[in-house]
Scaffold this motif. Structure first.
Motif, PDB file in Angstrom:
ATOM      1  N   LYS A  15      10.653  -5.647  -3.366  1.00 59.60           N
ATOM      2  CA  LYS A  15      11.875  -5.704  -2.560  1.00 59.60           C
ATOM      3  C   LYS A  15      11.941  -4.631  -1.477  1.00 59.60           C
ATOM      4  O   LYS A  15      12.138  -4.937  -0.306  1.00 59.60           O
ATOM      5  CB  LYS A  15      13.106  -5.566  -3.457  1.00 59.60           C
ATOM      6  CG  LYS A  15      13.296  -6.678  -4.430  1.00 59.60           C
ATOM      7  CD  LYS A  15      14.518  -6.427  -5.280  1.00 59.60           C
ATOM      8  CE  LYS A  15      14.668  -7.465  -6.367  1.00 59.60           C
ATOM      9  NZ  LYS A  15      15.800  -7.167  -7.241  1.00 59.60           N
ATOM     10  N   SER A  16      11.849  -3.335  -1.893  1.00 58.44           N
ATOM     11  CA  SER A  16      12.069  -2.244  -0.940  1.00 58.44           C
ATOM     12  C   SER A  16      11.624  -0.915  -1.529  1.00 58.44           C
ATOM     13  O   SER A  16      11.377  -0.802  -2.732  1.00 58.44           O
ATOM     14  CB  SER A  16      13.560  -2.137  -0.581  1.00 58.44           C
ATOM     15  OG  SER A  16      14.307  -1.743  -1.735  1.00 58.44           O
ATOM     16  N   TRP A  17      11.550   0.108  -0.671  1.00 57.58           N
ATOM     17  CA  TRP A  17      11.258   1.464  -1.136  1.00 57.58           C
ATOM     18  C   TRP A  17      12.388   1.963  -2.026  1.00 57.58           C
ATOM     19  O   TRP A  17      12.150   2.652  -3.007  1.00 57.58           O
ATOM     20  CB  TRP A  17      11.071   2.423   0.033  1.00 57.58           C
ATOM     21  CG  TRP A  17       9.750   2.272   0.731  1.00 57.58           C
ATOM     22  CD1 TRP A  17       8.513   2.405   0.170  1.00 57.58           C
ATOM     23  CD2 TRP A  17       9.538   1.957   2.095  1.00 57.58           C
ATOM     24  NE1 TRP A  17       7.548   2.192   1.117  1.00 57.58           N
ATOM     25  CE2 TRP A  17       8.153   1.914   2.317  1.00 57.58           C
ATOM     26  CE3 TRP A  17      10.395   1.713   3.164  1.00 57.58           C
ATOM     27  CZ2 TRP A  17       7.588   1.652   3.554  1.00 57.58           C
ATOM     28  CZ3 TRP A  17       9.825   1.454   4.394  1.00 57.58           C
ATOM     29  CH2 TRP A  17       8.447   1.413   4.583  1.00 57.58           C
ATOM     30  N   PHE A  55       6.074  -2.615  -1.728  1.00 59.03           N
ATOM     31  CA  PHE A  55       6.479  -1.288  -1.272  1.00 59.03           C
ATOM     32  C   PHE A  55       6.108  -0.292  -2.364  1.00 59.03           C
ATOM     33  O   PHE A  55       6.382  -0.540  -3.541  1.00 59.03           O
ATOM     34  CB  PHE A  55       7.993  -1.246  -1.038  1.00 59.03           C
ATOM     35  CG  PHE A  55       8.459  -2.169   0.046  1.00 59.03           C
ATOM     36  CD1 PHE A  55       8.587  -1.719   1.348  1.00 59.03           C
ATOM     37  CD2 PHE A  55       8.764  -3.486  -0.235  1.00 59.03           C
ATOM     38  CE1 PHE A  55       9.018  -2.570   2.349  1.00 59.03           C
ATOM     39  CE2 PHE A  55       9.191  -4.356   0.757  1.00 59.03           C
ATOM     40  CZ  PHE A  55       9.315  -3.891   2.055  1.00 59.03           C
TER      41      PHE A  55
END
Length: 66
Positions: A15-17, A55
């Motif tokens: 999804k994301s950092w 990520f």
């Protein structure tokens, strides 16, 4: 006086950092108590074709030793 220790943790997310960071802290808190802070030392991504697929973060997690 408090005694603090720092450990290094690697984590990933599709999804994301931010999600990778949250997952790392949540997982670390299962075995490490008294976490005070997490410092994102490094960020990277895995690319497949022209898409970001993963990520990755490298964290320094600080906790109090009792």
């Amino acid at each position: 006086m408090a005694v603090l220790k720092v450990i290094e943790i690697l984590s990933n997310s599709e999804k994301s950092w931010e999600d990778a960071t949250a997952k790392a802290v949540k997982q670390a808190s299962k075995s490490v108590k008294n976490i005070r802070s997490a410092y994102v030392q490094d960020q990277s991504v895995i690319v497949s074709g022209d898409e970001v697929t993963e990520f990755r973060v490298n964290l320094k997690v600080t906790f109090e030793v009792k």
